[in-house]
Design a protein around this motif. Structure first.
Motif, PDB file in Angstrom:
ATOM      1  N   LYS A 103       0.981  -0.856   0.247  1.00  0.00           N
ATOM      2  CA  LYS A 103       0.397  -0.418  -0.099  1.00  0.00           C
ATOM      3  C   LYS A 103       1.182   1.058  -0.273  1.00  0.00           C
ATOM      4  CE  LYS A 103      -3.569  -1.934   2.745  1.00  0.00           C
ATOM      5  NZ  LYS A 103      -4.099  -1.772   3.985  1.00  0.00           N
ATOM      6  N   VAL A 104       0.103   1.819  -0.754  1.00  0.00           N
ATOM      7  CA  VAL A 104       0.779   3.500  -0.452  1.00  0.00           C
ATOM      8  C   VAL A 104       0.571   4.284   1.087  1.00  0.00           C
ATOM      9  CG1 VAL A 104       1.091   6.002  -1.506  1.00  0.00           C
ATOM     10  CG2 VAL A 104       0.824   4.041  -3.184  1.00  0.00           C
ATOM     11  N   PRO A 105       1.432   4.406   1.685  1.00  0.00           N
ATOM     12  CA  PRO A 105       1.429   6.040   3.025  1.00  0.00           C
ATOM     13  C   PRO A 105       0.584   6.834   2.321  1.00  0.00           C
ATOM     14  CG  PRO A 105       3.325   4.457   3.018  1.00  0.00           C
ATOM     15  CD  PRO A 105       2.986   4.476   1.328  1.00  0.00           C
ATOM     16  N   GLN A 106      -0.584   6.311   3.036  1.00  0.00           N
ATOM     17  CA  GLN A 106      -1.318   8.289   2.554  1.00  0.00           C
ATOM     18  C   GLN A 106      -0.907   9.506   2.961  1.00  0.00           C
ATOM     19  OE1 GLN A 106      -4.174   7.152   2.736  1.00  0.00           O
ATOM     20  NE2 GLN A 106      -5.235   8.809   1.873  1.00  0.00           N
ATOM     21  N   LYS A 107      -0.199  10.000   3.471  1.00  0.00           N
ATOM     22  CA  LYS A 107       1.025  11.083   3.193  1.00  0.00           C
ATOM     23  C   LYS A 107       1.512  10.834   1.849  1.00  0.00           C
ATOM     24  CE  LYS A 107       5.288   9.858   5.084  1.00  0.00           C
ATOM     25  NZ  LYS A 107       6.492   9.663   6.434  1.00  0.00           N
TER      26      LYS A 107
END
Length: 140
Positions: A34-38
């Motif tokens: 997953k891509v880190p949300q930031k």
């Protein structure tokens, strides 16, 4: 300008010919994580790694793109893009670029550089030098 005022700039190393495919219209990058949300909304430097995925040169999606250059850049930044979001694969979504059983990273506003910029990439999302960050912000 503090980094909080602008989305971060990060590099993403992609093996060839998939890195070139992003510059030619591939708008989904397949990753196992997953891509880190930031980093949603971040400016991404699309970096061609030194490795090749030889089977990909015969992939029908690659073959459907405009003619590939005779020599593909390696160890260089090829484009700037915006990381618009990501999601897990869902029953064949994101055709033709989305692969099964991975996360689909959505790339928007991909802008190929006029010439590749030699640079050493890294695993995961990596922080480019200040000069490379400035170049990316100027292109955006």
């Amino acid at each position: 300008m503090p980094e909080t005022e602008n989305p971060p700039v990060r590099g993403l190393t992609v093996k060839q010919p998939w890195a070139w495919a992003i510059t030619a219209g591939k708008n989904v990058e397949n990753r196992s994580w997953k891509v880190p949300q930031k980093y949603i909304g971040a400016t991404l430097l699309v970096h061609a790694g030194l490795g090749l995925i030889r089977d990909a040169f015969e992939d029908e999606r690659i073959l459907a793109l405009p003619a590939m250059p005779p020599v593909l850049a390696a160890g260089a930044v090829l484009a700037v893009a915006r990381l618009a979001g990501y999601h897990p694969e869902e029953r064949g979504c994101c055709a033709p670029w989305g692969d099964p059983d991975v996360f689909h990273w959505q790339l928007e506003d991909v802008r190929p550089l006029p010439e590749p910029v030699k640079y050493t990439g890294a695993l995961s999302l990596w922080k480019p030098s200040p000069a490379l960050q400035q170049m990316a912000q100027a292109i955006r």
